[in-house]
Write a protein that holds these residues in place. Structure first.
Motif, PDB file in Angstrom:
ATOM      1  N   UNK A  14      54.666  -5.926  98.002  1.00 42.49           N
ATOM      2  CA  UNK A  14      55.601  -4.845  98.298  1.00 42.49           C
ATOM      3  C   UNK A  14      56.985  -5.162  97.739  1.00 42.49           C
ATOM      4  N   UNK A  15      57.763  -4.114  97.521  1.00 44.35           N
ATOM      5  CA  UNK A  15      59.142  -4.267  97.066  1.00 44.35           C
ATOM      6  C   UNK A  15      59.904  -2.990  97.360  1.00 44.35           C
ATOM      7  N   UNK A  16      61.225  -3.105  97.335  1.00 45.30           N
ATOM      8  CA  UNK A  16      62.136  -1.965  97.391  1.00 45.30           C
ATOM      9  C   UNK A  16      63.127  -2.173  96.251  1.00 45.30           C
ATOM     10  N   UNK A  17      64.015  -1.210  96.054  1.00 42.66           N
ATOM     11  CA  UNK A  17      65.022  -1.292  94.993  1.00 42.66           C
ATOM     12  C   UNK A  17      66.393  -1.387  95.631  1.00 42.66           C
ATOM     13  N   UNK A  18      67.272  -2.242  95.098  1.00 43.16           N
ATOM     14  CA  UNK A  18      68.636  -2.305  95.614  1.00 43.16           C
ATOM     15  C   UNK A  18      69.507  -1.268  94.912  1.00 43.16           C
ATOM     16  N   UNK A  19      70.793  -1.220  95.255  1.00 42.88           N
ATOM     17  CA  UNK A  19      71.719  -0.229  94.698  1.00 42.88           C
ATOM     18  C   UNK A  19      71.847  -0.313  93.180  1.00 42.88           C
ATOM     19  N   UNK A  20      71.624  -1.506  92.636  1.00 41.59           N
ATOM     20  CA  UNK A  20      71.751  -1.702  91.194  1.00 41.59           C
ATOM     21  C   UNK A  20      70.443  -1.431  90.451  1.00 41.59           C
ATOM     22  N   UNK A  21      69.401  -1.023  91.194  1.00 39.19           N
ATOM     23  CA  UNK A  21      68.114  -0.749  90.568  1.00 39.19           C
ATOM     24  C   UNK A  21      67.267  -1.993  90.364  1.00 39.19           C
ATOM     25  N   UNK A  70      59.051  -4.114 107.715  1.00 37.12           N
ATOM     26  CA  UNK A  70      59.191  -4.363 106.283  1.00 37.12           C
ATOM     27  C   UNK A  70      60.458  -5.188 106.123  1.00 37.12           C
ATOM     28  N   UNK A  71      60.292  -6.399 105.584  1.00 39.18           N
ATOM     29  CA  UNK A  71      61.411  -7.323 105.442  1.00 39.18           C
ATOM     30  C   UNK A  71      61.496  -7.834 104.014  1.00 39.18           C
ATOM     31  N   UNK A 110      71.498   1.143 100.908  1.00 41.48           N
ATOM     32  CA  UNK A 110      71.420  -0.232 100.405  1.00 41.48           C
ATOM     33  C   UNK A 110      70.133  -0.446  99.611  1.00 41.48           C
ATOM     34  N   UNK A 111      69.026   0.128 100.115  1.00 38.42           N
ATOM     35  CA  UNK A 111      67.726   0.015  99.445  1.00 38.42           C
ATOM     36  C   UNK A 111      67.104   1.392  99.268  1.00 38.42           C
ATOM     37  N   UNK A 112      66.327   1.546  98.202  1.00 38.90           N
ATOM     38  CA  UNK A 112      65.571   2.775  97.947  1.00 38.90           C
ATOM     39  C   UNK A 112      64.088   2.405  97.828  1.00 38.90           C
ATOM     40  N   UNK A 113      63.229   3.412  97.918  1.00 43.90           N
ATOM     41  CA  UNK A 113      61.794   3.182  97.780  1.00 43.90           C
ATOM     42  C   UNK A 113      61.133   2.653  99.035  1.00 43.90           C
ATOM     43  N   UNK A 114      61.827   2.771 100.154  1.00 46.89           N
ATOM     44  CA  UNK A 114      61.312   2.230 101.418  1.00 46.89           C
ATOM     45  C   UNK A 114      60.108   3.031 101.906  1.00 46.89           C
ATOM     46  N   UNK A 122      49.164   2.728  95.444  1.00 44.78           N
ATOM     47  CA  UNK A 122      48.702   1.364  95.742  1.00 44.78           C
ATOM     48  C   UNK A 122      48.820   0.450  94.531  1.00 44.78           C
ATOM     49  N   UNK A 123      48.356   0.921  93.383  1.00 41.89           N
ATOM     50  CA  UNK A 123      48.356   0.049  92.197  1.00 41.89           C
ATOM     51  C   UNK A 123      49.761  -0.236  91.677  1.00 41.89           C
ATOM     52  N   UNK A 124      50.738   0.584  92.049  1.00 43.11           N
ATOM     53  CA  UNK A 124      52.107   0.294  91.619  1.00 43.11           C
ATOM     54  C   UNK A 124      52.664  -0.952  92.326  1.00 43.11           C
ATOM     55  N   UNK A 125      51.953  -1.436  93.347  1.00 34.57           N
ATOM     56  CA  UNK A 125      52.356  -2.646  94.072  1.00 34.57           C
ATOM     57  C   UNK A 125      51.435  -3.832  93.771  1.00 34.57           C
ATOM     58  N   UNK A 126      50.603  -3.701  92.760  1.00 31.57           N
ATOM     59  CA  UNK A 126      49.746  -4.817  92.348  1.00 31.57           C
ATOM     60  C   UNK A 126      50.437  -5.589  91.246  1.00 31.57           C
TER      61      UNK A 126
END
Length: 174
Positions: free
Chosen positions: A6-13, A56-57, A98-102, A167-171
């Motif tokens: 898993x991942x999220x995006x920060x303000x800078x992308x 989610x951390x 602060x984060x996107x894609x959560x 799902x596959x975008x997180x593999x």
């Protein structure tokens, strides 16, 4: 061999690695400390709900979001009961999250839970606002499930190609 990451995006992308863990009492109590979240996750309604609650951390341990999932043997999909981002990333509480894609990460985790439960990766979720309904349809490929009671929030299904794409975008290889 690919692994689910898993991942999220920060303000800078920049991609920020994240992980979903069973929520602890401390995670739930974090929602009532400043800055206060929209929802108090320590209420009896949530704590005693029987839902599986995940935090989610970031890899550094920062609590980014919470998600409640309904996983029952007599259904064929995992129901994402509720998901909420931290106050600093919630667009209804701040101007620059602060984060996107959560939400996408929490949906992806629901898909993983569905696969693990033998439900083929199918998940359902309710759109609490017309904006969320549009978002689920356009960005997640969600399909409206007809036949809900009048006044109930519209329920959406994410399955098949839409679930596979999320799902596959997180593999990641490794």
């Amino acid at each position: 061999m690919a692994r689910f990451e898993l991942f999220v995006w920060d303000r800078l992308g920049k991609k920020v690695p994240a992980k979903a863990l069973r929520a602890t009492r401390e995670d739930l109590e974090f929602t009532v400390a400043a800055p206060v979240w929209q929802t108090d996750w320590t209420t009896e309604y949530i704590v005693d709900s029987g839902f599986e609650i995940y935090a989610l951390k970031t890899k550094q341990g920062e609590l980014v979001a919470l998600g409640a999932y309904g996983i029952e043997e007599n259904v064929v999909a995992v129901h994402i009961v509720y998901m909420e981002s931290q106050a600093q990333s919630n667009p209804t509480l701040c101007k620059e999250p602060k984060y996107r894609g959560i939400g996408r990460a929490l949906v992806a985790y629901g898909i993983k839970l569905s696969v693990d439960a033998g439900f083929n990766g199918d998940v359902t979720l309710d759109a609490k606002t017309p904006e969320l309904a549009k978002h689920y349809e356009q960005n997640f490929g969600a399909l409206l499930i007809p036949g809900r009671k009048s006044g109930a929030a519209p329920r959406y299904l994410i399955c098949d190609e839409a679930a596979i794409n999320i799902f596959t975008s997180y593999l990641e290889e490794g």
